[in-house]
Scaffold this active site. Structure first.
Site, PDB file in Angstrom:
ATOM      1  N   ASP A 178      -6.213  -3.259  11.225  1.00  0.00           N
ATOM      2  CA  ASP A 178      -4.963  -2.406  11.321  1.00  0.00           C
ATOM      3  C   ASP A 178      -4.913  -1.989  12.745  1.00  0.00           C
ATOM      4  OD1 ASP A 178      -2.810  -0.883  10.610  1.00  0.00           O
ATOM      5  OD2 ASP A 178      -3.829   0.387   9.182  1.00  0.00           O
ATOM      6  N   CYS A 182       0.970  -1.366   0.001  1.00  0.00           N
ATOM      7  CA  CYS A 182       0.190   0.024   0.083  1.00  0.00           C
ATOM      8  C   CYS A 182       0.809   1.485  -0.241  1.00  0.00           C
ATOM      9  CB  CYS A 182      -1.230   0.167   1.140  1.00  0.00           C
ATOM     10  SG  CYS A 182      -2.326   1.288   1.133  1.00  0.00           S
TER      11      CYS A 182
HETATM   12  O1  LIG Z   1      -0.643   5.051   4.376  1.00  0.00           O
HETATM   13  C1  LIG Z   1      -1.097   5.947   4.915  1.00  0.00           C
HETATM   14  O2  LIG Z   1      -0.553   7.053   4.579  1.00  0.00           O
HETATM   15  C2  LIG Z   1      -2.606   6.102   4.974  1.00  0.00           C
HETATM   16  C3  LIG Z   1      -3.367   7.347   5.407  1.00  0.00           C
HETATM   17  C4  LIG Z   1      -4.579   7.103   5.797  1.00  0.00           C
HETATM   18  C5  LIG Z   1      -5.385   6.171   5.904  1.00  0.00           C
HETATM   19  C6  LIG Z   1      -4.648   4.997   5.436  1.00  0.00           C
HETATM   20  C7  LIG Z   1      -3.274   4.852   5.075  1.00  0.00           C
HETATM   21  N1  LIG Z   1      -2.794   3.612   4.856  1.00  0.00           N
HETATM   22  C8  LIG Z   1      -3.468   2.527   4.828  1.00  0.00           C
HETATM   23  C9  LIG Z   1      -3.053   1.108   4.612  1.00  0.00           C
HETATM   24  O3  LIG Z   1      -3.606   0.202   4.045  1.00  0.00           O
HETATM   25  C10 LIG Z   1      -1.741   0.794   5.261  1.00  0.00           C
HETATM   26  O4  LIG Z   1      -1.064   0.010   4.337  1.00  0.00           O
HETATM   27  C11 LIG Z   1      -1.866   0.226   6.498  1.00  0.00           C
HETATM   28  O5  LIG Z   1      -2.367   1.219   7.371  1.00  0.00           O
HETATM   29  C12 LIG Z   1      -0.741  -0.493   7.351  1.00  0.00           C
HETATM   30  O6  LIG Z   1       0.246   0.630   7.249  1.00  0.00           O
HETATM   31  P1  LIG Z   1       1.829   0.037   7.972  1.00  0.00           P
HETATM   32  O7  LIG Z   1       1.660   0.078   9.531  1.00  0.00           O
HETATM   33  O8  LIG Z   1       2.538   1.220   7.648  1.00  0.00           O
HETATM   34  O9  LIG Z   1       2.292  -1.316   7.139  1.00  0.00           O
END
Ligand SMILES: O=C(O)c1ccccc1NCC(=O)[C@H](O)[C@H](O)COP(=O)(O)O
Length: 221
Positions: A134, A10
């Site tokens: 999440d 993502c």
């Molecule tokens: O990634 C962002 O900036 C974000 C901002 C607002 C809402 C969602 C967002 N990301 C969503 C995702 O699907 C991410 O992959 C998920 O939150 C996991 O993130 P991480 O902990 O960094 O792997």
């Protein structure tokens, strides 16, 4: 014996990186449509990237408390195949979106702070295609790198498929999958050099770790 897993990377912001990661056989790529995010990408740029990606890939737009009209317009303009709702969207909102855009894969993200959040997640499981669990963060919606308490997830069995997110990276993905049993994983900051810029080496490490643990990457569905 192989175990199947779906992998979503993502927070893509460039065509080159999207193509490079797609070529590694991931299931889905995510594009952040929230303009306050450092990973934001505008609908015009998403549309151009999507035209160059293989049809088998699930391309997902990530929305946070957007209106139905905004999501509808962005979905039509870009050709996104999946819609991930990462805010406080209600079950009723998901139902209305399902009605407005019946072809799109609908993903509802839930920030898991405690066991109650899992009960809340299940209230969506008749309406959406995938639940995405999440980590909770008091100021940010997603992409936080925070890990959630995987021990809560051992008995989580909603009526629809679910994917695990939150601080996953090459070093912890195997342990996460031994504690929880999701159909997919969603990874962002754990394979990044800086917000929105992926590290292809880390993506490869993550996928190699899965392969070594006998996981086989699957397309959606
Ligand atoms: O990634 C962002 O900036 C974000 C901002 C607002 C809402 C969602 C967002 N990301 C969503 C995702 O699907 C991410 O992959 C998920 O939150 C996991 O993130 P991480 O902990 O960094 O792997």
């Amino acid at each position: 014996m192989f175990k199947n897993i779906q992998v979503k990377i993502c927070g893509l912001t460039s065509l080159e990186q999207a193509q490079a990661i797609a070529a590694r056989g991931v299931t889905a790529l995510g594009f952040i449509c929230l303009d306050r995010s450092p990973r934001y990408i505008d609908p015009g740029a998403i549309a151009k990237i999507l035209q160059a990606l293989p049809n088998s890939l699930l391309t997902v737009g990530v929305f946070v408390n957007h209106s139905l009209d905004e999501i509808y317009d962005i979905a039509h303009h870009t050709g996104l195949k999946g819609l991930q709702l990462h805010g406080n969207e209600s079950v009723e909102f998901c139902q209305a979106l399902r009605h407005a855009l019946p072809e799109q894969v609908l993903i509802k993200a839930i920030q898991v702070r405690d066991a109650q959040a899992l009960e809340r997640a299940k209230t969506y499981d008749q309406t959406v295609d995938i639940l995405l669990l999440d980590a909770y963060h008091p100021q940010q919606w997603g992409g936080t790198g925070q890990v959630l308490d995987w021990s809560l997830l051992q008995t989580f069995q909603p009526a629809c498929p679910w994917w695990l997110a939150g601080g996953l990276k090459p070093e912890n993905i195997h342990q996460a999958l031994t504690m929880a049993n999701p159909q997919g994983v969603d990874v962002s900051s754990g394979v990044e050099r800086s917000p929105g810029i992926k590290d292809i080496f880390l993506v490869e490490q993550l996928l190699d770790t899965l392969t070594e643990a006998n996981y086989r990457l699957n397309n959606y569905p």
